[in-house]
Design a protein around this motif. Structure first.
Motif, PDB file in Angstrom:
ATOM      1  N   UNK A  54     105.122  58.536 -47.169  1.00  0.00           N
ATOM      2  CA  UNK A  54     105.644  57.664 -48.740  1.00  0.00           C
ATOM      3  C   UNK A  54     106.620  58.466 -49.623  1.00  0.00           C
ATOM      4  N   UNK A  55     106.840  59.856 -49.922  1.00  0.00           N
ATOM      5  CA  UNK A  55     107.172  60.449 -50.752  1.00  0.00           C
ATOM      6  C   UNK A  55     108.257  61.215 -50.228  1.00  0.00           C
ATOM      7  N   UNK A  56     108.330  61.950 -48.799  1.00  0.00           N
ATOM      8  CA  UNK A  56     109.618  62.629 -48.176  1.00  0.00           C
ATOM      9  C   UNK A  56     110.185  61.350 -47.337  1.00  0.00           C
ATOM     10  N   UNK A  57     109.494  60.676 -46.657  1.00  0.00           N
ATOM     11  CA  UNK A  57     110.614  60.026 -45.945  1.00  0.00           C
ATOM     12  C   UNK A  57     110.426  58.658 -46.149  1.00  0.00           C
ATOM     13  N   UNK A  58     110.511  58.267 -47.689  1.00  0.00           N
ATOM     14  CA  UNK A  58     110.596  57.515 -48.331  1.00  0.00           C
ATOM     15  C   UNK A  58     110.447  56.242 -47.967  1.00  0.00           C
ATOM     16  N   UNK A  59     109.640  55.605 -46.961  1.00  0.00           N
ATOM     17  CA  UNK A  59     109.004  54.229 -46.168  1.00  0.00           C
ATOM     18  C   UNK A  59     107.626  53.486 -46.475  1.00  0.00           C
ATOM     19  N   UNK A  60     107.516  53.541 -47.718  1.00  0.00           N
ATOM     20  CA  UNK A  60     106.688  52.478 -48.418  1.00  0.00           C
ATOM     21  C   UNK A  60     105.647  52.002 -47.713  1.00  0.00           C
ATOM     22  N   UNK A  61     106.744  51.387 -46.562  1.00  0.00           N
ATOM     23  CA  UNK A  61     105.126  49.890 -46.001  1.00  0.00           C
ATOM     24  C   UNK A  61     104.707  50.731 -44.731  1.00  0.00           C
ATOM     25  N   UNK A  62     105.547  51.611 -44.165  1.00  0.00           N
ATOM     26  CA  UNK A  62     105.347  52.025 -43.384  1.00  0.00           C
ATOM     27  C   UNK A  62     103.676  53.346 -43.607  1.00  0.00           C
ATOM     28  N   UNK A  63     104.064  53.774 -45.308  1.00  0.00           N
ATOM     29  CA  UNK A  63     102.389  54.359 -45.579  1.00  0.00           C
ATOM     30  C   UNK A  63     101.523  53.662 -45.596  1.00  0.00           C
ATOM     31  N   UNK A  64     101.876  53.061 -46.422  1.00  0.00           N
ATOM     32  CA  UNK A  64     100.457  51.316 -47.082  1.00  0.00           C
ATOM     33  C   UNK A  64     100.073  51.337 -45.227  1.00  0.00           C
ATOM     34  N   UNK A  65     100.722  50.915 -43.812  1.00  0.00           N
ATOM     35  CA  UNK A  65      99.869  50.697 -43.075  1.00  0.00           C
ATOM     36  C   UNK A  65      99.096  51.773 -42.958  1.00  0.00           C
ATOM     37  N   UNK A  66      99.285  53.029 -42.818  1.00  0.00           N
ATOM     38  CA  UNK A  66      98.675  54.723 -42.763  1.00  0.00           C
ATOM     39  C   UNK A  66      97.659  54.524 -43.376  1.00  0.00           C
ATOM     40  N   UNK A  67      97.463  54.185 -44.524  1.00  0.00           N
ATOM     41  CA  UNK A  67      96.739  54.740 -45.565  1.00  0.00           C
ATOM     42  C   UNK A  67      95.508  54.554 -45.273  1.00  0.00           C
ATOM     43  N   UNK A  68      94.976  53.733 -44.461  1.00  0.00           N
ATOM     44  CA  UNK A  68      93.831  53.287 -44.126  1.00  0.00           C
ATOM     45  C   UNK A  68      93.494  53.790 -43.030  1.00  0.00           C
ATOM     46  N   UNK A  69      94.307  54.536 -42.539  1.00  0.00           N
ATOM     47  CA  UNK A  69      93.858  55.227 -40.328  1.00  0.00           C
ATOM     48  C   UNK A  69      93.388  56.358 -41.608  1.00  0.00           C
ATOM     49  N   UNK A  70      91.361  56.113 -40.529  1.00  0.00           N
ATOM     50  CA  UNK A  70      90.849  57.425 -41.151  1.00  0.00           C
ATOM     51  C   UNK A  70      90.901  58.448 -39.611  1.00  0.00           C
ATOM     52  N   UNK A  71      90.629  58.271 -38.513  1.00  0.00           N
ATOM     53  CA  UNK A  71      90.995  58.970 -37.214  1.00  0.00           C
ATOM     54  C   UNK A  71      91.961  58.844 -36.384  1.00  0.00           C
ATOM     55  N   UNK A  72      92.256  59.299 -36.073  1.00  0.00           N
ATOM     56  CA  UNK A  72      93.013  59.919 -34.642  1.00  0.00           C
ATOM     57  C   UNK A  72      92.798  59.014 -33.426  1.00  0.00           C
TER      58      UNK A  72
END
Length: 72
Positions: A54-72
């Motif tokens: 979200x903050x370094x790559x600045x890809x809010x869409x991808x960040x939002x998708x990954x926010x809910x991932x809690x396991x490998x």
């Protein structure tokens, strides 16, 4: 999706000291990372991958998708 390197002061530091400079490197590292290291970065208190994307790559869409991932 940008595959450009982030500036040197924004590289992602993995638990074992390796660094990631772009999304392609992150994908490669996530394929090899052990569960303990993954949970160090993603747990009930934080999601380092989300924050970096979200903050370094600045890809809010991808960040939002990954926010809910809690396991490998």
């Amino acid at each position: 999706m940008s595959l450009s390197d982030v500036p040197p002061d924004q590289v992602f530091w993995l638990k074992d000291g390796r660094t990631v400079k772009n999304l392609l490197e992150l994908v490669r590292e996530l394929e090899k990372i052990d569960v303990d290291s993954f949970l160090f970065h993603v747990n009930s208190e934080k999601n380092d991958f989300y924050n970096w994307i979200k903050f370094s790559i600045e890809d809010g869409v991808l960040a939002k998708k990954l926010k809910l991932v809690k396991d490998k």
